[in-house]
Design an enzyme around this catalytic site. Structure first.
Site, PDB file in Angstrom:
ATOM      1  N   ASP A   1       5.798  -5.622  12.788  1.00 37.76           N
ATOM      2  CA  ASP A   1       6.612  -4.881  13.752  1.00 37.76           C
ATOM      3  C   ASP A   1       6.046  -5.138  15.155  1.00 37.76           C
ATOM      4  O   ASP A   1       5.069  -5.872  15.303  1.00 37.76           O
ATOM      5  CB  ASP A   1       6.659  -3.391  13.396  1.00 37.76           C
ATOM      6  CG  ASP A   1       5.290  -2.747  13.453  1.00 37.76           C
ATOM      7  OD1 ASP A   1       4.310  -3.448  13.795  1.00 37.76           O
ATOM      8  OD2 ASP A   1       5.187  -1.551  13.170  1.00 37.76           O
TER       9      ASP A   1
ATOM     10  N   ASP B   1      12.141  -1.542   4.711  1.00 40.82           N
ATOM     11  CA  ASP B   1      10.706  -1.297   4.555  1.00 40.82           C
ATOM     12  C   ASP B   1      10.470   0.188   4.721  1.00 40.82           C
ATOM     13  O   ASP B   1      11.251   0.864   5.395  1.00 40.82           O
ATOM     14  CB  ASP B   1       9.886  -2.014   5.648  1.00 40.82           C
ATOM     15  CG  ASP B   1       9.858  -1.204   6.934  1.00 40.82           C
ATOM     16  OD1 ASP B   1      10.875  -1.220   7.647  1.00 40.82           O
ATOM     17  OD2 ASP B   1       8.857  -0.512   7.201  1.00 40.82           O
TER      18      ASP B   1
ATOM     19  N   CYS C   1       6.877  -1.086 -15.913  1.00 39.09           N
ATOM     20  CA  CYS C   1       5.753  -1.548 -15.092  1.00 39.09           C
ATOM     21  C   CYS C   1       4.445  -1.414 -15.875  1.00 39.09           C
ATOM     22  O   CYS C   1       4.371  -0.717 -16.886  1.00 39.09           O
ATOM     23  CB  CYS C   1       5.678  -0.783 -13.767  1.00 39.09           C
ATOM     24  SG  CYS C   1       4.824   0.800 -13.795  1.00 39.09           S
TER      25      CYS C   1
ATOM     26  N   CYS D   1      10.829   2.762 -17.279  1.00 39.16           N
ATOM     27  CA  CYS D   1      10.159   1.794 -16.417  1.00 39.16           C
ATOM     28  C   CYS D   1       9.260   0.901 -17.270  1.00 39.16           C
ATOM     29  O   CYS D   1       8.548   1.386 -18.145  1.00 39.16           O
ATOM     30  CB  CYS D   1       9.331   2.542 -15.368  1.00 39.16           C
ATOM     31  SG  CYS D   1       8.405   1.432 -14.269  1.00 39.16           S
TER      32      CYS D   1
ATOM     33  N   CYS E   1       3.377   2.230 -16.481  1.00 40.79           N
ATOM     34  CA  CYS E   1       4.156   2.978 -17.478  1.00 40.79           C
ATOM     35  C   CYS E   1       3.955   2.428 -18.894  1.00 40.79           C
ATOM     36  O   CYS E   1       4.106   3.154 -19.870  1.00 40.79           O
ATOM     37  CB  CYS E   1       5.633   2.982 -17.089  1.00 40.79           C
ATOM     38  SG  CYS E   1       5.923   3.986 -15.608  1.00 40.79           S
TER      39      CYS E   1
ATOM     40  N   HIS F   1       3.319   2.221  -9.503  1.00 40.00           N
ATOM     41  CA  HIS F   1       4.603   2.562 -10.123  1.00 40.00           C
ATOM     42  C   HIS F   1       5.710   2.720  -9.074  1.00 40.00           C
ATOM     43  O   HIS F   1       6.812   2.198  -9.250  1.00 40.00           O
ATOM     44  CB  HIS F   1       4.499   3.835 -10.974  1.00 40.00           C
ATOM     45  CG  HIS F   1       5.838   4.394 -11.296  1.00 40.00           C
ATOM     46  ND1 HIS F   1       6.624   3.886 -12.312  1.00 40.00           N
ATOM     47  CD2 HIS F   1       6.602   5.339 -10.664  1.00 40.00           C
ATOM     48  CE1 HIS F   1       7.793   4.512 -12.311  1.00 40.00           C
ATOM     49  NE2 HIS F   1       7.804   5.399 -11.316  1.00 40.00           N
TER      50      HIS F   1
HETATM   51 ZN   LIG Z   1       6.403   2.484 -13.916  1.00 41.91          ZN
END
Ligand SMILES: [Zn+2]
Length: 379
Positions: free
Chosen positions: A94, A268, A308, A306, A311, A337
């Site tokens: 930025d 963002d 990920c 999820c 998880c 996460h």
């Molecule tokens: Zn997750």
């Protein structure tokens, strides 16, 4: 040849959202996309390896903060920000404008630039469009942002008009100051608050300068979400189809979907990592406050939908224990996460655009997330 180009792949027939590709000197990334924020050349608690593993493409870093610490000269000596922080994919910086206007109480805006006091030690500093670009050139980001004024919300019409005009003059100075247009693309920022004619004026001024990309600034500064959506609805059509559009500082799941529907390609926000350090998680069923007593013996993952790493591996009970005990690892897990959740959400948005069903996806997501309920708790 500009450093960054945008390729429009298709427009969703149902919603008007855009599926595209952003070509940068550090790789090509599909849009719409979410960019994690690494304020001080680090996405808080996450390693670059983890960011890569979760599918982050472009990350954002803050010019103002890196200017103060460690100083742009050290980053330049290191070979630029990519090398300094070991990130070989895209980086957007930025301009420092937002921090100057939000962190500093004592500031004086002149045509030349902004006088203000460093938020760390009170030292007097002066930031100009040329200085902002010189710092960003030293950092070596793929995408740089023009130095703009970020008026507070609400601001009066007359104040906003003067500010928009100054921002346009500063944008021209930023373009002239860019020493590396072949490797660093400079985006202009459309301002104008909630005043349609000022947004039009700002977009007209900036598009006449032919930037390689455009941001919509001055949103998510305290205005209601309906105002943000309305401003986007009339602002994005003013921007060229063949350039990327970036909505600054927006990261709640509903706003990402609603922004994409209004033609935004890049987002963002610090939100996913900031709330993670509070123990708040984004899940497909809405927000989950991991500190709550009801999770003490809950051995399910944060989000059962999820996939990920967190998880698949750790339970709510364990993460709650870590967060309650202020263990850094707990905040790493919630941060991972939450970032994965938004990166995956954008993947789903892109798939829905591909299949011309983004409005249906929105409806189902809002229903499951609880955004349709009266008094739904948002972020
Ligand atoms: Zn997750």
């Amino acid at each position: 040849m500009t450093a960054v180009t945008y390729e429009l792949i298709k427009v969703c027939k149902q919603s008007g959202a855009r599926l595209g590709k952003l070509h940068t000197p550090h790789g090509t990334f599909e849009t719409p996309m979410f960019m994690p924020v690494g304020t001080l050349a680090t996405v808080k608690t996450m390693s670059p390896e983890e960011l890569k593993e979760m599918g982050a493409g472009v990350i954002l870093s803050n010019t103002y903060h890196l200017w103060l610490r460690p100083g742009e000269d050290i980053v330049r000596e290191a070979g630029g920000l990519h090398k300094f922080m070991n990130w070989d994919q895209g980086i957007l910086t930025d301009s420092g404008g937002f921090q100057v206007f939000s962190l500093s109480d004592l500031r004086d805006i002149t045509e030349e630039g902004v006088h203000f006091r460093n938020h760390l030690n009170g030292e007097k500093l002066f930031l100009t469009p040329e200085k902002s670009i010189a710092i960003q050139n030293a950092l070596g980001s793929d995408i740089m942002m023009a130095f703009d004024e970020c008026p507070p919300y609400p601001a009066s019409y007359n104040y906003m008009k003067a500010s928009v005009e100054r921002t346009s003059r500063w944008a021209e100075r930023c373009l002239e100051a860019n020493e590396n247009p072949d490797t660093q693309a400079l985006f202009g920022i459309v301002q104008g608050g909630e005043f349609e004619d000022l947004r039009k004026q700002s977009a007209r001024d900036l598009t006449s300068l032919d930037f390689p990309g455009y941001a919509v600034g001055g949103l998510s500064v305290g205005e209601p979400k309906e105002v943000m959506n309305e401003v986007l609805s009339y602002t994005t059509p003013l921007l060229p189809d063949n350039k990327p559009r970036y909505l600054m500082g927006v990261g709640s799941p509903d706003s990402l979907i609603d922004g994409a529907i209004r033609g935004i390609d890049m987002f963002d926000c610090v939100l996913p990592t900031r709330i993670a350090r509070n123990g708040t998680c984004m899940t497909s069923a809405g927000r989950l406050v991991i500190r709550n007593a009801k999770y003490a013996r809950d051995f399910r993952p944060i989000d059962e939908n999820c996939d990920c790493h967190v998880c698949r591996t750790y339970s709510r009970a364990y993460i709650r224990h870590l967060v309650k005990a202020n263990e850094t690892f707990g905040f790493r897990l919630t941060s991972y996460h939450n970032l994965y959740f938004l990166i995956k959400l954008m993947e789903c948005v892109r798939q829905a655009i591909r299949e011309d069903r983004l409005l249906d996806y929105r409806e189902a997501f809002f229903e499951q997330y609880g955004f349709n309920k009266p008094n739904a708790r948002n972020f």
